[in-house]
Design a protein around this motif. Sequence first.
Motif, PDB file in Angstrom:
ATOM      1  N   MET A   1       0.854  -1.195   0.000  1.00  0.00           N
ATOM      2  CA  MET A   1       0.000   0.000   0.000  1.00  0.00           C
ATOM      3  C   MET A   1       0.891   1.247   0.000  1.00  0.00           C
ATOM      4  O   MET A   1       1.838   1.335   0.785  1.00  0.00           O
ATOM      5  N   PRO A   2       0.622   2.208  -0.901  1.00  0.00           N
ATOM      6  CA  PRO A   2       1.492   3.393  -0.966  1.00  0.00           C
ATOM      7  C   PRO A   2       1.354   4.276   0.262  1.00  0.00           C
ATOM      8  O   PRO A   2       0.281   4.373   0.869  1.00  0.00           O
ATOM      9  N   LEU A   3       2.442   4.879   0.602  1.00  0.00           N
ATOM     10  CA  LEU A   3       2.442   5.875   1.668  1.00  0.00           C
ATOM     11  C   LEU A   3       1.752   7.130   1.146  1.00  0.00           C
ATOM     12  O   LEU A   3       1.901   7.488  -0.023  1.00  0.00           O
ATOM     13  N   LEU A   4       0.975   7.809   1.981  1.00  0.00           N
ATOM     14  CA  LEU A   4       0.187   8.957   1.555  1.00  0.00           C
ATOM     15  C   LEU A   4       0.799  10.267   2.045  1.00  0.00           C
ATOM     16  O   LEU A   4       1.213  10.375   3.207  1.00  0.00           O
ATOM     17  N   LEU A   5       0.846  11.248   1.147  1.00  0.00           N
ATOM     18  CA  LEU A   5       1.235  12.602   1.496  1.00  0.00           C
ATOM     19  C   LEU A   5       0.055  13.515   1.173  1.00  0.00           C
ATOM     20  O   LEU A   5      -0.341  13.636   0.013  1.00  0.00           O
ATOM     21  N   THR A   6      -0.510  14.128   2.197  1.00  0.00           N
ATOM     22  CA  THR A   6      -1.685  14.980   2.001  1.00  0.00           C
ATOM     23  C   THR A   6      -1.432  16.360   2.592  1.00  0.00           C
ATOM     24  O   THR A   6      -0.780  16.492   3.641  1.00  0.00           O
ATOM     25  N   PRO A   7      -1.920  17.423   1.918  1.00  0.00           N
ATOM     26  CA  PRO A   7      -1.690  18.783   2.424  1.00  0.00           C
ATOM     27  C   PRO A   7      -2.232  18.972   3.841  1.00  0.00           C
ATOM     28  O   PRO A   7      -3.308  18.486   4.181  1.00  0.00           O
ATOM     29  N   LEU A   8      -1.465  19.687   4.655  1.00  0.00           N
ATOM     30  CA  LEU A   8      -1.883  19.989   6.017  1.00  0.00           C
ATOM     31  C   LEU A   8      -3.114  20.900   5.977  1.00  0.00           C
ATOM     32  O   LEU A   8      -3.080  21.947   5.323  1.00  0.00           O
ATOM     33  N   PRO A   9      -4.203  20.523   6.658  1.00  0.00           N
ATOM     34  CA  PRO A   9      -5.389  21.394   6.678  1.00  0.00           C
ATOM     35  C   PRO A   9      -5.088  22.745   7.319  1.00  0.00           C
ATOM     36  O   PRO A   9      -4.253  22.846   8.237  1.00  0.00           O
TER      37      PRO A   9
END
Length: 312
Positions: A1-9
Amino acid sequence: MPLLLTPLPADRFDDWLATTRVRLIALRRESGMLVGEDAAARVDEFVGELLAEGHETPTSLILEIEDDGVALGTAWLAANNGVLFLVDLAFGVSPSEAQRGRLLAELRTLARTQQVTRISMGVYASDSESRAFVESGGFEVASIQMLLEPLPSREGRSRVVVSPMTAERFTSFAVASEAAFAADLAASGRYSEEDAAVESHRQMQLELPDGVASEGQELFVAEVDGDEVGVLWIGVRARAGRPHAFILDIEIAEGHRRRGYGRDVMHAAEREARRLGADSIGLHVFGFNTGAIRLYESLGYRRVEERFLLTV
């Protein structure tokens, strides 16, 4: 499963900023790069420049790192001149080697989408997690900030005598120093040849606006039995309210190298630092200059910050 990078809210930005500020101050103090209130002041200036518009600053991106539903930490990124800068990498939990690898893969992908060719990251001496990340990812050392503190007591008579540089000698020195620094910047991979020339000229003008008479700058020629063998340039800085010497340039002339004069000039720099009231010396060295690094470390200098570079 890929590691996720999501913008900080946006609603978590203030908490992230407060935590990051404390972390950056601590890293600088623990490494010895900066001390006391100097560290806080420099971090506030640094953060203010890179996050001038807070969460909405278009030149910065803060990402949350998540793996299989577990929050690992955050990555603060900025891109400029074909380089993706990993400004800060903060782990809440220690990642596995596999997680480090997946994070690097995601950063490589992000770099390509931003059409940049290199990833750059600074690592302070006390930041073991960031060091593990760059070492496992194949990064190379581009440059090193080093510190000698306190100044040691050395015995023995030096063969080298340093004396103040004249205005006449400064003219040729300035041309050669600017050209050499530009070449080193380009060789380090941090700049193109054109950008390196611009940056070298900018720094020379910033440090030496009035030539050899520039305030806070000490320029010397090094001689042995009346013959010039090299040059030394020391900038006088402040460290915890006390004078701090920073070696901006040291050069042994061709024809005089491999005779130990470099060590003698470094000893002379220590003597001049004491004369200026300093009890510490700093310097910057490019990672490819392995001979100079060995010399500095043999004299007791230690690495306080290293800049790493990875070609995508």
